[in-house]
Design a protein around this motif. Structure first.
Motif, PDB file in Angstrom:
ATOM      1  N   ASP A  44       0.847  -1.192   0.000  1.00  0.00           N
ATOM      2  CA  ASP A  44       0.000   0.000   0.000  1.00  0.00           C
ATOM      3  C   ASP A  44       0.882   1.242   0.000  1.00  0.00           C
ATOM      4  OD1 ASP A  44      -2.328   1.491  -0.050  1.00  0.00           O
ATOM      5  OD2 ASP A  44      -3.047   0.827   1.903  1.00  0.00           O
ATOM      6  N   GLU A  45       0.264   2.376  -0.282  1.00  0.00           N
ATOM      7  CA  GLU A  45       0.892   3.685  -0.172  1.00  0.00           C
ATOM      8  C   GLU A  45      -0.106   4.569   0.554  1.00  0.00           C
ATOM      9  OE1 GLU A  45       2.743   5.257  -3.769  1.00  0.00           O
ATOM     10  OE2 GLU A  45       2.681   3.233  -4.620  1.00  0.00           O
ATOM     11  N   VAL A  46       0.287   5.054   1.740  1.00  0.00           N
ATOM     12  CA  VAL A  46      -0.628   5.812   2.582  1.00  0.00           C
ATOM     13  C   VAL A  46       0.068   7.045   3.157  1.00  0.00           C
ATOM     14  CG1 VAL A  46      -2.089   5.729   4.649  1.00  0.00           C
ATOM     15  CG2 VAL A  46      -1.828   3.688   3.246  1.00  0.00           C
ATOM     16  N   ASP A  47      -0.526   8.198   2.971  1.00  0.00           N
ATOM     17  CA  ASP A  47      -0.055   9.452   3.577  1.00  0.00           C
ATOM     18  C   ASP A  47       1.445   9.685   3.373  1.00  0.00           C
ATOM     19  OD1 ASP A  47      -2.647   9.971   4.520  1.00  0.00           O
ATOM     20  OD2 ASP A  47      -2.273   8.857   6.375  1.00  0.00           O
ATOM     21  N   GLY A  48       1.933   9.450   2.174  1.00  0.00           N
ATOM     22  CA  GLY A  48       3.331   9.709   1.871  1.00  0.00           C
ATOM     23  C   GLY A  48       4.286   8.590   2.258  1.00  0.00           C
ATOM     24  N   TYR A  49       3.757   7.480   2.716  1.00  0.00           N
ATOM     25  CA  TYR A  49       4.586   6.330   3.093  1.00  0.00           C
ATOM     26  C   TYR A  49       4.223   5.108   2.253  1.00  0.00           C
ATOM     27  CZ  TYR A  49       6.044   8.732   7.370  1.00  0.00           C
ATOM     28  OH  TYR A  49       6.582   9.622   8.266  1.00  0.00           O
ATOM     29  N   LEU A  50       5.221   4.298   1.949  1.00  0.00           N
ATOM     30  CA  LEU A  50       4.977   2.973   1.390  1.00  0.00           C
ATOM     31  C   LEU A  50       4.729   2.038   2.561  1.00  0.00           C
ATOM     32  CD1 LEU A  50       7.953   2.639  -1.131  1.00  0.00           C
ATOM     33  CD2 LEU A  50       5.670   3.558  -1.547  1.00  0.00           C
ATOM     34  N   VAL A  51       3.838   1.095   2.396  1.00  0.00           N
ATOM     35  CA  VAL A  51       3.619   0.073   3.416  1.00  0.00           C
ATOM     36  C   VAL A  51       4.279  -1.200   2.889  1.00  0.00           C
ATOM     37  CG1 VAL A  51       1.939  -1.221   4.764  1.00  0.00           C
ATOM     38  CG2 VAL A  51       1.435   1.154   4.101  1.00  0.00           C
TER      39      VAL A  51
END
Length: 127
Positions: A44-51
């Protein structure tokens, strides 16, 4: 646009690179993992971060150091047999990257005991 989702990659982070690259709540567990050389799946990609997922753990990181690599044939937790002795079933415990050959290498456990041998795609059979 979420361009990294479902990709596999390396995150060659060292503390000297800066803790700002790792989500604050994930920093301690990421340090413990020692991420250099490990092959992650970006889920995932969330709020400027890769998960990034590694086994059962997930980590949120900035994309700055992420390098996409070819997907491994196997994932952590998959059951496999050895090509040269397919009587024993093992489990993928770790996936690391062979820098020189640019291929994934696997560490497995058999009967709960981790083997020190590194295995490559051609050494293993999915069960």
């Amino acid at each position: 646009m979420k361009k990294f989702i479902n990709s596999w990659g390396l995150y060659p982070w060292f503390i000297e690179d800066g803790e700002y690259l790792i989500f604050p709540k994930d920093i301690e567990s990421f340090k413990k993992l020692s991420p250099y050389g490990k092959v992650f799946r970006c889920i995932d990609e969330v709020d400027g971060y890769l998960v990034l997922k590694y086994g059962n753990e997930t980590f949120r990181v900035k994309s700055d150091l992420y390098k996409i690599v070819d997907a491994p044939f196997f994932e952590i937790g998959c059951n496999v047999k050895l090509v040269k002795d397919n009587t024993q079933v093992g489990t993928i415990e770790e996936i690391q990257w062979h820098q020189k050959n640019k291929v994934p290498m696997y560490y497995i456990s058999i009967n709960g005991k981790q083997k020190s041998t590194r295995y490559f795609n051609e050494d293993l059979i999915a069960t």
